[in-house]
Design a protein around this motif. Structure first.
Motif, PDB file in Angstrom:
ATOM      1  N   GLN A  32       0.840  -1.188   0.000  1.00  0.00           N
ATOM      2  CA  GLN A  32       0.000   0.000   0.000  1.00  0.00           C
ATOM      3  C   GLN A  32       0.883   1.249   0.000  1.00  0.00           C
ATOM      4  OE1 GLN A  32      -2.027  -0.607   3.694  1.00  0.00           O
ATOM      5  NE2 GLN A  32      -3.177  -2.385   2.969  1.00  0.00           N
ATOM      6  N   VAL A  33       0.435   2.284  -0.708  1.00  0.00           N
ATOM      7  CA  VAL A  33       1.204   3.525  -0.803  1.00  0.00           C
ATOM      8  C   VAL A  33       0.304   4.708  -0.450  1.00  0.00           C
ATOM      9  CG1 VAL A  33       2.552   5.044  -2.289  1.00  0.00           C
ATOM     10  CG2 VAL A  33       2.688   2.571  -2.591  1.00  0.00           C
ATOM     11  N   GLN A  34       0.833   5.576   0.364  1.00  0.00           N
ATOM     12  CA  GLN A  34       0.135   6.821   0.699  1.00  0.00           C
ATOM     13  C   GLN A  34       1.091   7.975   0.427  1.00  0.00           C
ATOM     14  OE1 GLN A  34      -1.058   7.151   4.800  1.00  0.00           O
ATOM     15  NE2 GLN A  34      -1.899   9.205   4.558  1.00  0.00           N
ATOM     16  N   ASP A  35       0.630   8.948  -0.358  1.00  0.00           N
ATOM     17  CA  ASP A  35       1.475  10.109  -0.626  1.00  0.00           C
ATOM     18  C   ASP A  35       0.798  11.372  -0.122  1.00  0.00           C
ATOM     19  OD1 ASP A  35      -0.084   9.426  -3.313  1.00  0.00           O
ATOM     20  OD2 ASP A  35       0.245  11.594  -3.291  1.00  0.00           O
ATOM     21  N   GLN A 169       5.438   2.394 -10.772  1.00  0.00           N
ATOM     22  CA  GLN A 169       6.016   1.339 -11.593  1.00  0.00           C
ATOM     23  C   GLN A 169       6.600   0.212 -10.745  1.00  0.00           C
ATOM     24  OE1 GLN A 169       5.859   1.395 -15.157  1.00  0.00           O
ATOM     25  NE2 GLN A 169       4.387   2.919 -14.448  1.00  0.00           N
ATOM     26  N   PHE A 170       6.984   0.552  -9.533  1.00  0.00           N
ATOM     27  CA  PHE A 170       7.602  -0.412  -8.633  1.00  0.00           C
ATOM     28  C   PHE A 170       6.594  -1.395  -8.048  1.00  0.00           C
ATOM     29  CE2 PHE A 170       8.166  -0.968  -3.979  1.00  0.00           C
ATOM     30  CZ  PHE A 170       9.280  -1.793  -3.953  1.00  0.00           C
ATOM     31  N   LEU A 171       5.350  -0.977  -7.862  1.00  0.00           N
ATOM     32  CA  LEU A 171       4.389  -1.800  -7.126  1.00  0.00           C
ATOM     33  C   LEU A 171       4.154  -3.179  -7.750  1.00  0.00           C
ATOM     34  CD1 LEU A 171       1.733   0.846  -6.011  1.00  0.00           C
ATOM     35  CD2 LEU A 171       3.770   0.040  -4.820  1.00  0.00           C
ATOM     36  N   PRO A 172       3.867  -3.288  -9.056  1.00  0.00           N
ATOM     37  CA  PRO A 172       3.663  -4.638  -9.615  1.00  0.00           C
ATOM     38  C   PRO A 172       4.899  -5.512  -9.489  1.00  0.00           C
ATOM     39  CG  PRO A 172       2.844  -2.941 -11.118  1.00  0.00           C
ATOM     40  CD  PRO A 172       3.631  -2.236 -10.070  1.00  0.00           C
ATOM     41  N   ARG A 173       6.066  -4.925  -9.680  1.00  0.00           N
ATOM     42  CA  ARG A 173       7.306  -5.695  -9.557  1.00  0.00           C
ATOM     43  C   ARG A 173       7.494  -6.168  -8.117  1.00  0.00           C
ATOM     44  NH1 ARG A 173      13.342  -3.594 -11.357  1.00  0.00           N
ATOM     45  NH2 ARG A 173      14.486  -5.431 -10.660  1.00  0.00           N
ATOM     46  N   ALA A 174       7.196  -5.300  -7.159  1.00  0.00           N
ATOM     47  CA  ALA A 174       7.332  -5.673  -5.749  1.00  0.00           C
ATOM     48  C   ALA A 174       6.413  -6.833  -5.411  1.00  0.00           C
ATOM     49  CB  ALA A 174       7.018  -4.471  -4.853  1.00  0.00           C
ATOM     50  N   ALA A 214      16.677  -6.946  -1.643  1.00  0.00           N
ATOM     51  CA  ALA A 214      16.191  -7.316  -2.980  1.00  0.00           C
ATOM     52  C   ALA A 214      15.047  -6.463  -3.477  1.00  0.00           C
ATOM     53  CB  ALA A 214      15.766  -8.793  -2.994  1.00  0.00           C
ATOM     54  N   LEU A 215      14.253  -5.918  -2.560  1.00  0.00           N
ATOM     55  CA  LEU A 215      13.037  -5.228  -2.994  1.00  0.00           C
ATOM     56  C   LEU A 215      13.279  -3.746  -3.263  1.00  0.00           C
ATOM     57  CD1 LEU A 215      10.065  -5.975  -3.482  1.00  0.00           C
ATOM     58  CD2 LEU A 215       9.560  -5.074  -1.208  1.00  0.00           C
ATOM     59  N   PHE A 216      13.863  -3.037  -2.303  1.00  0.00           N
ATOM     60  CA  PHE A 216      13.959  -1.589  -2.416  1.00  0.00           C
ATOM     61  C   PHE A 216      15.115  -1.066  -3.270  1.00  0.00           C
ATOM     62  CE2 PHE A 216      10.931  -1.436   1.103  1.00  0.00           C
ATOM     63  CZ  PHE A 216      10.102  -0.437   0.635  1.00  0.00           C
TER      64      PHE A 216
END
Length: 252
Positions: A32-35, A169-174, A214-216
């Motif tokens: 989940q992302v909150q900006d 763009q990172f979310l699906p890969r994560a 590996a993720l970030f």
């Protein structure tokens, strides 16, 4: 980036007599992302912003984090190149602060064997929460120069937009990476039922290492690349032509 694992122990499941820890359904992963809107600070002069930015870069370049070193040294090289060409000064900069924490829920399978109770511990779900809090700093000199102020403000908001695009763009890969990792993780045990928390802590440590190593890093590399694309001599030159030359004079 800080991580704040929260352990939530699920109710134990009674397991018929088996040897070892049986395979379970793969854990689920959610991100989940909150900006938040950028916080804008225009209280510091260009000289103060330059000193602040350089101090931050020196600290990052000398840190023990290889990724921080890479980003800081890349920024320093870009600025040195621009300074030689006479095109660089700190009119403003953006700090794209990205915080994160995760929560882990567990599943515990227990087995009673006379007076002895053993347990296997599994991860049931991992939820990764990221919060993006950008800070924009614009030199105080520009408050009396509306054209330059508008150009610099737009430039810094472009940095924020690029960060948000990188994160999206990172979310699906994560999700793919962590889902694959968790599906192969397995459980901890069998162990004495009194050691369930030890097993949970061991699983949490493995997840922490995967997220950290590996993720970030790919996300941070993407963010740095996108930011570098607009901090170039060519782009600064293009932006400088949008206002009269006198608006860009800094210092006495």
């Amino acid at each position: 980036m800080g991580f704040d694992p929260v352990s939530m122990m699920a109710a134990g499941y009674i397991l018929a007599a088996v040897e070892g820890c049986p395979a379970q359904d793969a854990p689920t992963f959610d991100v989940q992302v909150q900006d938040a809107p950028p916080v804008i600070d225009e209280s510091h002069s260009s000289a103060e912003l330059t000193a602040s930015q350089q101090a931050f870069q020196v600290a990052a370049a000398n840190s023990e984090n290889p990724l921080s070193q890479y980003v800081a040294r890349d920024q320093q090289m870009q600025e040195q190149k621009l300074s030689v060409e006479g095109a660089w000064f700190t009119g403003g900069y953006t700090m794209g602060r990205l915080g994160s924490q995760y929560m882990i829920s567990y599943k515990v399978l227990t087995r009673n064997d006379g007076a002895t109770q053993t347990a296997c511990v599994y991860i049931d779900k991992v939820t990764l929460a990221m919060k993006y809090n950008p800070e924009i700093y614009i030199a105080s000199e520009w408050s009396q120069r509306p054209c330059a102020h508008q150009v610099i403000n737009a430039h810094e908001h472009n940095h924020v937009s690029r960060d948000l695009w990188a994160i999206s763009q990172f979310l699906p890969r994560a999700k793919i990476l962590m889902t694959n990792y968790l599906s192969q993780l397995g459980g901890e045990g069998p162990m004495d039922a009194s050691q369930v928390q030890v097993g949970a802590d061991a699983l949490a440590q493995k997840v922490t290492e995967e997220i950290t190593t590996a993720l970030f890093p790919p996300l941070e590399v993407l963010r740095a690349q996108l930011q570098r694309d607009i901090d170039t001599a060519e782009n600064y030159q293009r932006e400088s032509t949008l206002c009269p030359a006198e608006e860009w004079r800094v210092g006495p």
